[in-house]
Write a protein that holds these residues in place. Sequence first.
Motif, short mmCIF file in Angstrom:
data_model
loop_
_atom_site.label_atom_id
_atom_site.label_comp_id
_atom_site.label_asym_id
_atom_site.label_seq_id
_atom_site.Cartn_x
_atom_site.Cartn_y
_atom_site.Cartn_z
N ALA A 183 0.78 -0.93 0.05
CA ALA A 183 -0.31 0.66 0.31
C ALA A 183 0.64 1.23 -0.18
O ALA A 183 2.15 1.15 0.28
N TRP A 184 0.34 2.61 -0.75
CA TRP A 184 1.87 3.54 -0.60
C TRP A 184 0.67 4.87 -0.90
O TRP A 184 -0.89 4.46 -1.92
N GLN A 185 0.81 5.79 -1.28
CA GLN A 185 0.16 6.74 -1.15
C GLN A 185 0.98 7.44 -2.59
O GLN A 185 0.40 7.26 -2.83
N ASP A 186 1.74 8.65 -1.83
CA ASP A 186 2.11 9.53 -3.39
C ASP A 186 3.26 8.58 -3.67
O ASP A 186 3.03 8.86 -5.72
N ASP A 187 4.12 8.22 -3.43
CA ASP A 187 4.96 7.12 -4.32
C ASP A 187 4.80 5.62 -4.40
O ASP A 187 4.97 5.37 -2.81
N ARG A 188 4.45 5.05 -4.99
CA ARG A 188 4.78 3.43 -4.75
C ARG A 188 6.23 2.97 -4.50
O ARG A 188 5.85 1.76 -4.11
N ALA A 189 6.79 3.49 -4.70
CA ALA A 189 8.13 3.31 -3.63
C ALA A 189 8.54 3.49 -2.22
O ALA A 189 9.41 3.21 -2.01
N ARG A 190 7.77 4.03 -2.05
CA ARG A 190 7.43 4.20 -0.60
C ARG A 190 6.28 4.19 -0.25
O ARG A 190 5.22 4.36 0.10
N PRO A 191 5.90 2.29 0.26
CA PRO A 191 4.99 1.80 0.78
C PRO A 191 5.23 2.24 1.95
O PRO A 191 5.90 2.53 3.17
N ILE A 192 3.74 2.57 2.72
CA ILE A 192 3.12 2.40 3.88
C ILE A 192 2.85 1.43 4.54
O ILE A 192 3.20 1.22 6.00
N ALA A 193 2.68 0.16 3.79
CA ALA A 193 2.46 -1.06 4.52
C ALA A 193 2.63 -2.26 3.45
O ALA A 193 2.73 -1.92 2.26
N SER A 194 3.11 -3.18 4.11
CA SER A 194 3.10 -4.58 2.78
C SER A 194 2.34 -5.85 3.65
O SER A 194 2.26 -5.59 4.56
N ALA A 195 2.00 -6.97 3.17
CA ALA A 195 1.30 -7.66 3.81
C ALA A 195 1.91 -8.96 2.51
O ALA A 195 2.29 -8.81 1.38
N ARG A 196 1.72 -10.19 3.64
CA ARG A 196 2.19 -11.09 2.99
C ARG A 196 0.69 -12.24 3.54
O ARG A 196 1.13 -12.25 4.39
N MET A 197 0.19 -12.90 3.10
CA MET A 197 -1.32 -13.43 2.68
C MET A 197 -1.07 -14.89 1.31
O MET A 197 -0.89 -14.32 0.89
N ASN A 198 -1.58 -16.34 2.50
CA ASN A 198 -1.74 -16.92 2.43
C ASN A 198 -3.50 -17.67 2.03
O ASN A 198 -3.83 -16.98 2.85
N TYR A 199 -3.37 -18.06 0.87
CA TYR A 199 -5.05 -18.35 0.82
C TYR A 199 -5.26 -20.47 0.44
O TYR A 199 -4.48 -20.92 0.04
N LEU A 200 -6.54 -20.23 0.64
CA LEU A 200 -6.62 -21.47 0.46
C LEU A 200 -7.42 -21.71 -1.17
O LEU A 200 -8.52 -20.88 -0.77
N ILE A 201 -7.44 -22.31 -1.68
CA ILE A 201 -8.48 -22.24 -3.27
C ILE A 201 -8.85 -23.32 -3.21
O ILE A 201 -7.99 -24.21 -3.33
N GLU A 202 -10.11 -23.22 -3.17
CA GLU A 202 -10.91 -24.68 -3.77
C GLU A 202 -11.58 -24.59 -4.94
O GLU A 202 -13.14 -23.47 -5.19
N ARG A 203 -11.11 -24.64 -6.03
CA ARG A 203 -11.79 -25.31 -7.59
C ARG A 203 -12.60 -26.02 -8.18
O ARG A 203 -12.65 -26.78 -6.79
N ALA A 204 -13.40 -25.81 -8.20
CA ALA A 204 -14.79 -25.89 -8.59
C ALA A 204 -14.57 -27.65 -9.26
O ALA A 204 -15.11 -28.55 -8.76
N ASP A 205 -13.66 -27.99 -9.74
CA ASP A 205 -13.01 -28.67 -10.19
C ASP A 205 -12.28 -29.54 -9.45
O ASP A 205 -12.17 -31.54 -10.18
N GLY A 206 -12.44 -29.44 -8.68
CA GLY A 206 -11.34 -30.46 -7.81
C GLY A 206 -10.59 -30.33 -6.71
O GLY A 206 -10.13 -31.30 -6.35
#
Length: 127
Positions: free
Chosen positions: A104-127
């Motif tokens: 996340a950033w405001q004026d300059d993408r190269a100067r983020p105000i925060a970062s996150a590392r997220m893990n997700y479970l993906i339940e696909r319809a086919d299996g």
Amino acid sequence: MSLPPYARLLGVTLELVDDLPEIVMPFGQHVVGRPGFLQGGAIAGLLEVASVAALRHALAGETARIKPINGTVDFMRGGRDHVTRAAGEITRLGARVATVTAIAWQDDRARPIASARMNYLIERADG
């Protein structure tokens, strides 16, 4: 692409920048922490919305449920009373688990105000 329901509470909108989703959150009373600054939960929510948007974009055309497993947020500097943007980048997209890094950033993408590392479970319809 639809965003999670709480995205509406944050007042975020979705923009495509170079054909990749970018989430935009305006500053307002609904996201204020201490006077003149963003509340940390609003920033964390914005990062999660950006992560989900990146996954939905990558899974376009597939029917899949995305469920959070865990996440870590690093706050780097205070978010001021400006528009805040966030984008997610998929670092791993497996058959059942995905890892997304978001900033996340405001004026300059190269100067983020925060970062996150997220893990997700993906339940696909086919299996």
